[in-house]
Scaffold this motif. Sequence first.
Motif, mmCIF file in Angstrom:
data_model
loop_
_atom_site.group_PDB
_atom_site.id
_atom_site.type_symbol
_atom_site.label_atom_id
_atom_site.label_comp_id
_atom_site.label_asym_id
_atom_site.label_seq_id
_atom_site.Cartn_x
_atom_site.Cartn_y
_atom_site.Cartn_z
ATOM 1 N N SER A 117 0.811 -1.300 -0.114
ATOM 2 C CA SER A 117 -0.066 0.017 0.039
ATOM 3 C C SER A 117 0.843 1.280 0.160
ATOM 4 N N GLY A 118 2.080 1.175 0.344
ATOM 5 C CA GLY A 118 2.994 2.322 0.452
ATOM 6 C C GLY A 118 3.650 2.771 -0.769
ATOM 7 N N CYS A 119 3.563 1.632 -1.733
ATOM 8 C CA CYS A 119 4.495 1.720 -2.968
ATOM 9 C C CYS A 119 3.537 2.464 -3.915
ATOM 10 N N ASP A 120 3.954 3.631 -4.565
ATOM 11 C CA ASP A 120 3.253 4.365 -5.427
ATOM 12 C C ASP A 120 3.132 3.727 -7.048
ATOM 13 N N ILE A 121 3.838 2.738 -7.261
ATOM 14 C CA ILE A 121 3.744 2.088 -8.349
ATOM 15 C C ILE A 121 2.992 0.815 -8.552
ATOM 16 N N VAL A 122 2.627 0.353 -7.376
ATOM 17 C CA VAL A 122 1.616 -0.840 -7.122
ATOM 18 C C VAL A 122 0.250 -0.270 -6.879
ATOM 19 N N ALA A 154 3.348 -7.610 -8.204
ATOM 20 C CA ALA A 154 4.459 -7.087 -7.700
ATOM 21 C C ALA A 154 5.334 -8.266 -6.929
ATOM 22 N N ASP A 155 4.573 -9.147 -6.315
ATOM 23 C CA ASP A 155 5.379 -10.195 -5.693
ATOM 24 C C ASP A 155 6.147 -11.107 -6.906
ATOM 25 N N ALA A 156 5.760 -11.152 -7.835
ATOM 26 C CA ALA A 156 6.324 -11.745 -9.120
ATOM 27 C C ALA A 156 7.551 -11.279 -9.474
ATOM 28 N N VAL A 157 7.604 -9.859 -9.456
ATOM 29 C CA VAL A 157 8.895 -9.301 -9.555
ATOM 30 C C VAL A 157 9.922 -9.659 -8.694
ATOM 31 N N VAL A 158 9.452 -9.304 -7.270
ATOM 32 C CA VAL A 158 10.367 -9.740 -6.196
ATOM 33 C C VAL A 158 10.886 -11.338 -6.369
ATOM 34 N N GLU A 159 9.986 -12.185 -6.596
ATOM 35 C CA GLU A 159 10.232 -13.415 -6.514
ATOM 36 C C GLU A 159 11.364 -14.028 -7.836
ATOM 37 N N ASN A 160 11.071 -13.196 -8.923
ATOM 38 C CA ASN A 160 11.993 -13.661 -10.003
ATOM 39 C C ASN A 160 13.394 -13.113 -9.580
ATOM 40 N N TYR A 161 13.449 -11.766 -9.066
ATOM 41 C CA TYR A 161 14.638 -11.323 -8.694
ATOM 42 C C TYR A 161 15.542 -12.039 -7.613
ATOM 43 N N SER A 208 18.101 -10.919 -13.242
ATOM 44 C CA SER A 208 18.726 -9.580 -13.427
ATOM 45 C C SER A 208 17.379 -8.651 -13.640
ATOM 46 N N VAL A 209 17.462 -7.296 -13.058
ATOM 47 C CA VAL A 209 16.571 -6.432 -13.347
ATOM 48 C C VAL A 209 16.210 -6.239 -14.822
ATOM 49 N N PHE A 248 12.389 -7.288 -19.355
ATOM 50 C CA PHE A 248 12.144 -7.852 -20.806
ATOM 51 C C PHE A 248 11.196 -9.028 -20.612
ATOM 52 N N ASN A 249 11.347 -9.817 -19.685
ATOM 53 C CA ASN A 249 10.052 -10.766 -19.396
ATOM 54 C C ASN A 249 8.828 -10.240 -19.286
ATOM 55 N N PHE A 250 8.350 -9.336 -18.559
ATOM 56 C CA PHE A 250 7.362 -8.802 -18.031
ATOM 57 C C PHE A 250 6.932 -7.504 -18.788
ATOM 58 N N ASP A 251 7.692 -7.148 -19.885
ATOM 59 C CA ASP A 251 7.528 -5.844 -20.598
ATOM 60 C C ASP A 251 7.317 -4.519 -19.442
ATOM 61 N N LEU A 252 8.344 -4.512 -18.711
ATOM 62 C CA LEU A 252 8.341 -3.443 -17.639
ATOM 63 C C LEU A 252 9.615 -2.372 -17.951
ATOM 64 N N GLN A 253 9.464 -1.199 -17.423
ATOM 65 C CA GLN A 253 10.556 -0.265 -17.539
ATOM 66 C C GLN A 253 11.403 -0.723 -16.344
ATOM 67 N N PRO A 254 12.802 -0.882 -16.689
ATOM 68 C CA PRO A 254 13.611 -1.345 -15.655
ATOM 69 C C PRO A 254 13.658 -0.251 -14.300
ATOM 70 N N ASP A 255 13.384 1.183 -14.437
ATOM 71 C CA ASP A 255 13.171 2.013 -13.356
ATOM 72 C C ASP A 255 12.034 1.444 -12.371
ATOM 73 N N ASP A 256 10.650 0.869 -13.037
ATOM 74 C CA ASP A 256 9.713 0.417 -12.212
ATOM 75 C C ASP A 256 9.924 -0.868 -11.524
ATOM 76 N N VAL A 257 10.983 -1.597 -12.144
ATOM 77 C CA VAL A 257 11.370 -2.919 -11.292
ATOM 78 C C VAL A 257 12.163 -2.518 -10.362
ATOM 79 N N ARG A 258 13.057 -1.600 -10.401
ATOM 80 C CA ARG A 258 14.102 -1.233 -9.474
ATOM 81 C C ARG A 258 13.213 -0.633 -8.245
ATOM 82 N N LYS A 259 12.036 0.200 -8.662
ATOM 83 C CA LYS A 259 11.348 0.999 -7.433
ATOM 84 C C LYS A 259 10.562 -0.105 -6.573
#
Length: 73
Positions: A4-9, A29-36, A41-42, A47-58
């Motif tokens: 709830s505190g993450c502005d891109i989720v 969001a949990d899938a991003v964390v689990e894959n990492y 890598s970011v 690439f796999n989820f068609d996301l911006q690298p900055d969003d993954v890092r956030k």
Amino acid sequence: MDWSGCDIVETVPGKVSGVPILKGTRVPADAVVENYESGESVEEISFNFDLQPDDVRKVLTYASARQLAKRSS
């Protein structure tokens, strides 16, 4: 994890069963964390989820901060 505190989720009832997803996507969001945590890598996650690298890092930064806060309490 409480996203709830993450502005891109966001949580949208009826979309991906109401699990927290990255805004404008159907990617949990949990899938991003689990894959990492599984060693991807970011750039691979982006690439796999068609996301911006900055969003993954956030998402990863938020998850890491929540874990540290949880351990400190």
